[in-house]
Every structure is written in structure tokens, then in C-alpha cells.
Write an enzyme that holds these catalytic residues in place. Sequence first.
Site, short mmCIF file in Angstrom:
data_model
loop_
_atom_site.label_atom_id
_atom_site.label_comp_id
_atom_site.label_asym_id
_atom_site.label_seq_id
_atom_site.Cartn_x
_atom_site.Cartn_y
_atom_site.Cartn_z
N HIS A 1 24.45 -36.04 14.28
CA HIS A 1 25.11 -35.32 15.37
C HIS A 1 25.24 -33.83 15.00
CE1 HIS A 1 28.47 -34.87 18.45
NE2 HIS A 1 28.73 -33.87 17.62
N GLU A 2 25.74 -33.56 13.80
CA GLU A 2 25.95 -32.16 13.39
C GLU A 2 24.62 -31.42 13.27
OE1 GLU A 2 28.74 -31.01 13.73
OE2 GLU A 2 29.90 -32.84 13.73
N HIS B 1 23.33 -30.33 16.58
CA HIS B 1 23.99 -29.16 17.16
C HIS B 1 23.20 -27.87 16.93
CE1 HIS B 1 27.55 -30.42 19.11
NE2 HIS B 1 28.18 -30.89 18.06
N GLU C 1 27.68 -31.54 23.06
CA GLU C 1 28.16 -32.72 22.32
C GLU C 1 27.36 -33.96 22.71
OE1 GLU C 1 30.11 -32.53 19.86
OE2 GLU C 1 30.63 -30.43 20.17
N ASP D 1 25.24 -36.28 20.38
CA ASP D 1 25.47 -37.74 20.26
C ASP D 1 24.16 -38.50 20.40
OD1 ASP D 1 28.17 -37.57 19.84
OD2 ASP D 1 28.75 -38.05 21.90
ZN LIG Z 1 29.80 -32.07 17.91
#
Ligand SMILES: [Zn+2]
Length: 678
Positions: free
Chosen positions: A513-514, A517, A578, A582
Site C-alpha cells: 500500500h505504501e 502511494h 488510498e 489498497d
Molecule cells: Zn495510505
Amino acid sequence: MNNRILCVLTILFAAGFCLAQTGAPHEIPVFDASAMDKSADPCVDFYQYACGTWMKNNPIPPDKSRWGRFDELAEHNLYILRDILTDAQAAGNHSPIESMIGAYYAFCMDEAAIEKKGTAPLMPELEKIAAIATKADLIQQVAYMHRNGTSALFAFYSQPDMHDSGATIAYLDQGGLSLPDRDYYLKDDPKSVETRQKYLEHVQKMFELVGDKPETAAAEAKTVLNAETGLAQASMDRTLRRDPKTRDHKMTVAEIAGQASNFDLLRYFAGNGSPKFSSLNVGNPDFFKQVNEQIGSVPLDDWKVYLRWKTIDEYAPALTKAFVDEDFLFNGRYMSGQQEIEPRWKRCVKSTDSSLGMALGKLYVDRTFGAEGKERTLKMVQAIEDAMHEDIGDLSWMSEATKKKAHEKLNTIVNNIGYPDIWRDYSSIAVRPDDFAGNRMRARAFEVRRIYNKIDRPTDRKDWTMTPPTVNAYYRPPMNDINLPAGILQPPFYSKMMDDAVNYGGIGVVIGHELTHGFDDQGRKYDAEGNFRDWWTPEDAKEFERRADCTANEYSSFVSVKDDKGEVKLNGKLTLGENTADNGGLKLAYIALMHAIGNTAVKPIDTYTAQQRFFLAFGQIWCQNVTDQEARKRALTDPHSPGRWRVNGTVQNSAAFQQAFGCKASQPMVAENACRVW
Ligand SMILES: [Zn+2]
């Protein structure tokens, strides 16, 4: 501070520990078959299948507005931190750090001393405001308040230069509101109207607590709401602000000072404690133009009322029970649906973490984490980065030219794991007996000074914005780094006792997830060095936008809350980054798991295949219950989707999920037009 640029994963995880609601932590399994609702069909509602029994058996504790698996872990950390703080106060030899945090906590806990002081800590601050004689003096007071960590009128901080990320510069931006978003001031639906009425009553009560007569206090509350409504009207919508170009306005000090002459910004910069500088970035120049007129037209006495309010609001949690309770009744109970205030010790642990978190965090790391934890996390990060290289290589829609740049960017990401290399030195903060409010303010002033002192200096990419015990993680586009505090890197979120499937479904998805980003709707606009610079071919950028729009539309159809005040759907554009992260994170962790398994024949455990355990572990991270009030607030302000949609939204786009559970094309967990960015 400047958290708005952080794409924070507000996830906490699948805790290996959880709290009995009444007391000390006890261990629970990270993969919890008893949390499932096996009567549900995973292909119809996977969230219910993974979390149904957990949700039924875990009502929101009265001192919370949301209760989920990651809140359990955060709560568990509070108990560890309390132990550290209690030990630090016990008789014996203590390091200066231990003595300082022990004293801070003890003075916070001493409610009798706080009651005895009454409004004394606040009065010198209010007297300063009372003494303001001219509009020119107003800005001097704003500078003083900012220096001490009290927000008012606008925001000032430091950040890397958007076009030269190696240098950190000054930033001036919109700000000064007290409610969580500009929409609270501007919308006319019944709920917003009610909220403003409740806010007026709350502000009035707070003014009464400092001794103003009810009719005076009522008029003052209206003055505050008017002033803040003006600021809200000048503020840019938070969804628009996701695009960095809306915030990209570098100018000289003379330019912005000239555009907003009523602010007297030269005087402000000279008085706010920042080093001298000649250029800065102004996040929203229009805000300053509009509020400039407001400063001119609104009487001086009204501005003084507004500054008084901002000061009272800032100090309230550190004052007597009457202030603390009124602050809770509005912000906790009304705005978030929390039934009871948290016990004093929890608030004091959190206050210590907020004020002296890197000192408390060092002791936390010594107790819980250590070098071994850092090493195993780095290995996992490496595996997920490898998966992302593979994923980029396999993308059918992206040209080789853009892929090459994406690989470069991924190779440059800095991995900050567990805790900072250099600990912050708090020794200049005076922690004094019987002065909790003062201790808190001095700690804030220290932090403000630390941030201001970065101005016109080389960017420190090793600096952390979260303390080590925090159960969260983040990616910073201007730094191109991922940060995983020790607070979330603990067993059994990642547990040596668990199989790979469960660990990849937990921490693996978080890491993915990070990393994603760096390539979401915001992150993709920054290059490998963290500069706001377009590195995409026009065709690839167009295709990205098309795919991102698919995700935004998909999530905009999800209902966040439905109650007697109506239905609120998710804002697919606000949550786009986000949701992209995800979906990407789940895919990357799955690829990495498949590599870890390789050709080995993995036997099912408790009848679940490795693939099923991966998705179940992921789903169970997000088991949660939320009050309607909190869900409503988050739908407006939180860039993250609620747990249900973090799970069902992602798996319905995942062919691997559908294969793992044998879902068929017409079922709800199989999106008709699956959205896929990464
Ligand atoms: Zn996030």
C-alpha cells in the site's frame, strides 16, 4: 502540522494482541477463524465473511468512536507506554529522558494540581489578546500564537521545495478553522445546520468558563462562527487540493506581502521565530487575497474574540475538568459519537506521546522492537519491491519509456523502518511541577521551532513525522520514502509463528500500500527525487487518468453511513489515492506471496488454502465498528475508505481473490468492470 501531504495509511493492524475491554492486554491469534461469519458467502460479502463474528462480539467501547483490529493494537501499545511511564516515575536511577517523560506524565495525571490552578495558565494568554490596540498588532499576536503551537488565521510551516526537493523552504497556507472541514461552515443540509448550532452552543459555554456573561458569550460565539465562515469561504476544497499544481505557488516574500497588505506578513515573518528567508511557497494565494479584505472589513474587537477562542480551544484539554468535559462533549460525543471520555491515564499517555514522543518512543523501541525487527521488515519490503518491479514490467497499458522511469522511482524509495537513526534531543524543554498546560505549550513551541529551523536548509529525508509507538505508516511524495513505525511492526501482525500467507496478507499488504502511494494520483506527479515534475508520456498519463477515474467512480457508489440524517456516500475523488494504494498493495503482496511459495505444495491450514488465508488475513485487518457520527465526519474529511470498503472494494477488483474462493461472474464480489490501475 503539514500532514495534509502525507498519504497516511490509517490502518493498524491485525494485532497479535488485543485488549479485554476492561483491562490489560491478552494475546489473540493474528488469523482468527472465530472472527469469521461462516454463514456468510465470501463471494457475496467478503467483509461479513471475514469479520462478521468479530463485529458482533466487539461493540465500540464507550470511550471510543471507532473500534477495530488496529485500534486494539493501538490500545495495547497504550498499556506498554503506561508501563514505561510508570517505571520512569518509580524510585531509582533514571536517565534524563526517563525523568523527563516520567515527570511530564505525572504532572498530567495530577488533576488536583490542575484544578487548583483553574484558569491561571490561560489568563496571561488572554491578557495579551486584550491588550491588542490596533489591527497592526493583530499579526504580532498571531505570530506569537503560531510560535507556541496555537493555530489561528492561516498556517505556516516548512516543507521540501516542490521543484527542488533537496531544499526545504517556508510554506504559507490556508487555515484557522476549528471544525474539521470547510464544508461544515458552508453546507446547508440539516446535519450541517445542526452542527453549526451545536458549535455555537459549545463556543458560548467555553467563553462562559473563562468568566464571560452568558449573553456576552453567546454574541462572541456568533462572532467566532462568522470569522471562521469567512476563512472557510476563502479555503480551497480538500479534494481539489489533492492535485499538487493547485498548491504550487512559489513567490518572494515581497510578492505575497504585497498581495495581502492587511496581514502585514513582513511583521509576521519577523515575529514568528522562523529564520529569515526571501522566498516561499504559498499553498493558496487566493485565500490570502480574500481574507485580506476580511481583515480590513471585520472590526478589531471581533478579531480579538476569534483569537481568544483559538487560545481557549487550544488550552482546553490541559485545563480543569470543566474545560476538559465541555471540550469532550462537543468534539468527542457530538462530533464523533463517543459515549465517554477516555480515562485520564490514556489521555496522559497520548499527551506524552504527542509532546515528547521521540523520547518515549526510544524507550518503547528498546522494550519491544530491536534490530531483529528492523531486519525482518526490510526483507519483507525487499520482497514487495521486487513484486512491484514485476508488476510494472507486466503492465500492458504503459509504454517502455514510462516504465523505465517508474522502475527508477521505485529503486530510489527510501525505507525508514521502526524508528529514526538519530533521536530528537528534548533537553531544552522545561518540564515543571504543577504546570501541565505550560509543559504542553513548551513542548509544542519546541516542535514548532524545530520545523521552522528547517527553512532554507537541506531536506532531512531521515526525519520522522510519526513517533515509533504509532500504529500507522506513511509515504511522503516530496521525500519519496516509506515509513513504518515500530508500533505496527509487532507480532502477530507479522508473526514468526504464522505462515507466509498470513504475514503477506497483513504487513505485506501494508508495505505494498505504501509503495503504491508513490504511484497514485498524487504520488505519480512527483519524480524519483521527490520533485513535482511530469515523467509520464502523454498517452500513459491519459491512460492512468482513465483507470483512476474508474476507481473514483467505483468507490463513489459505496455508502459510508445511512442514518436518520440521511445517506452519505464515499467521495471517490477524495479517497482515490488510498483506494489505489489498497488495490495495488493487495496485488503486490499477493505476487510476493506466490514467489515465496514457489513450487512448494502448501497444505491447507484449518481447511483454508494459502490463497484463502492471505485474503482472510487481509480482510481481518479491517474488522471494525464505527459510530454513525464518526463515519459521517470521516466521509467528509478522511482520504481513507471505511473498513468495509477497504476490503470489499479491493477484492471485487481482484481476479486472484475470485479464483481463491471460486466466485462466479454474477456475484457481488466480482465487479462487472473491475478497476485496475496498478
Ligand atoms: Zn495510505
